[in-house]
Scaffold this motif. Structure first.
Motif, PDB file in Angstrom:
ATOM      1  N   ARG A  42      40.126  37.381  41.131  1.00  0.00           N
ATOM      2  CA  ARG A  42      41.024  37.156  39.995  1.00  0.00           C
ATOM      3  C   ARG A  42      41.278  38.432  39.204  1.00  0.00           C
ATOM      4  O   ARG A  42      42.400  38.706  38.800  1.00  0.00           O
ATOM      5  CB  ARG A  42      40.464  36.086  39.041  1.00  0.00           C
ATOM      6  CG  ARG A  42      40.318  34.729  39.649  1.00  0.00           C
ATOM      7  CD  ARG A  42      41.676  34.106  40.002  1.00  0.00           C
ATOM      8  NE  ARG A  42      41.486  33.226  41.128  1.00  0.00           N
ATOM      9  CZ  ARG A  42      41.918  33.446  42.362  1.00  0.00           C
ATOM     10  NH1 ARG A  42      42.613  34.507  42.655  1.00  0.00           N
ATOM     11  NH2 ARG A  42      41.692  32.607  43.337  1.00  0.00           N
ATOM     12  N   VAL A  43      40.224  39.202  38.961  1.00  0.00           N
ATOM     13  CA  VAL A  43      40.419  40.435  38.189  1.00  0.00           C
ATOM     14  C   VAL A  43      41.253  41.436  38.983  1.00  0.00           C
ATOM     15  O   VAL A  43      42.021  42.197  38.405  1.00  0.00           O
ATOM     16  CB  VAL A  43      39.079  41.039  37.696  1.00  0.00           C
ATOM     17  CG1 VAL A  43      38.340  41.772  38.816  1.00  0.00           C
ATOM     18  CG2 VAL A  43      39.294  41.943  36.498  1.00  0.00           C
ATOM     19  N   ALA A  44      41.146  41.417  40.307  1.00  0.00           N
ATOM     20  CA  ALA A  44      41.977  42.297  41.134  1.00  0.00           C
ATOM     21  C   ALA A  44      43.452  41.929  41.005  1.00  0.00           C
ATOM     22  O   ALA A  44      44.322  42.800  41.029  1.00  0.00           O
ATOM     23  CB  ALA A  44      41.539  42.223  42.590  1.00  0.00           C
ATOM     24  N   GLN A  45      43.726  40.635  40.825  1.00  0.00           N
ATOM     25  CA  GLN A  45      45.107  40.171  40.697  1.00  0.00           C
ATOM     26  C   GLN A  45      45.662  40.355  39.291  1.00  0.00           C
ATOM     27  O   GLN A  45      46.824  40.689  39.118  1.00  0.00           O
ATOM     28  CB  GLN A  45      45.198  38.675  41.017  1.00  0.00           C
ATOM     29  CG  GLN A  45      45.005  38.329  42.454  1.00  0.00           C
ATOM     30  CD  GLN A  45      45.039  36.822  42.667  1.00  0.00           C
ATOM     31  OE1 GLN A  45      44.477  36.063  41.878  1.00  0.00           O
ATOM     32  NE2 GLN A  45      45.693  36.399  43.727  1.00  0.00           N
ATOM     33  N   HIS A  46      44.819  40.090  38.280  1.00  0.00           N
ATOM     34  CA  HIS A  46      45.336  39.962  36.921  1.00  0.00           C
ATOM     35  C   HIS A  46      44.721  40.913  35.903  1.00  0.00           C
ATOM     36  O   HIS A  46      45.199  40.974  34.774  1.00  0.00           O
ATOM     37  CB  HIS A  46      45.130  38.531  36.407  1.00  0.00           C
ATOM     38  CG  HIS A  46      45.726  37.495  37.301  1.00  0.00           C
ATOM     39  ND1 HIS A  46      47.087  37.334  37.469  1.00  0.00           N
ATOM     40  CD2 HIS A  46      45.150  36.580  38.113  1.00  0.00           C
ATOM     41  CE1 HIS A  46      47.316  36.360  38.329  1.00  0.00           C
ATOM     42  NE2 HIS A  46      46.156  35.882  38.745  1.00  0.00           N
ATOM     43  N   GLY A  47      43.656  41.601  36.267  1.00  0.00           N
ATOM     44  CA  GLY A  47      42.950  42.412  35.280  1.00  0.00           C
ATOM     45  C   GLY A  47      43.437  43.846  35.214  1.00  0.00           C
ATOM     46  O   GLY A  47      44.014  44.373  36.162  1.00  0.00           O
TER      47      GLY A  47
END
Length: 70
Positions: A42-47
């Motif tokens: 998730r952090v790779a996508q949105h962070g």
């Protein structure tokens, strides 16, 4: 035992702050290895880059088996 469904606010409230990769914001829960993998995705996508670095460090500290080889 923590409930697997952390999209439910009641279940998230039961987690300790230390169960989040970003505890000050209560973002990216990592109470178990499955959620840790999900937090990394998730952090790779949105962070932001800073969030990615913090989440990666928190996950690797808690779950050394997920350490990324550079």
């Amino acid at each position: 035992m923590v409930s697997k469904d952390l999209s439910d606010p009641a279940n998230r409230k039961r987690l300790r702050k230390s169960s989040f990769a970003l505890p000050e914001e209560e973002k990216y829960p990592i109470p178990d290895i499955e959620h840790a993998r999900n937090a990394l995705a998730r952090v790779a996508q949105h962070g932001s880059a800073a969030e990615q670095k913090k989440v990666r460090a928190a996950v690797e500290k808690r779950y050394p088996s997920l350490k990324k080889d550079d």
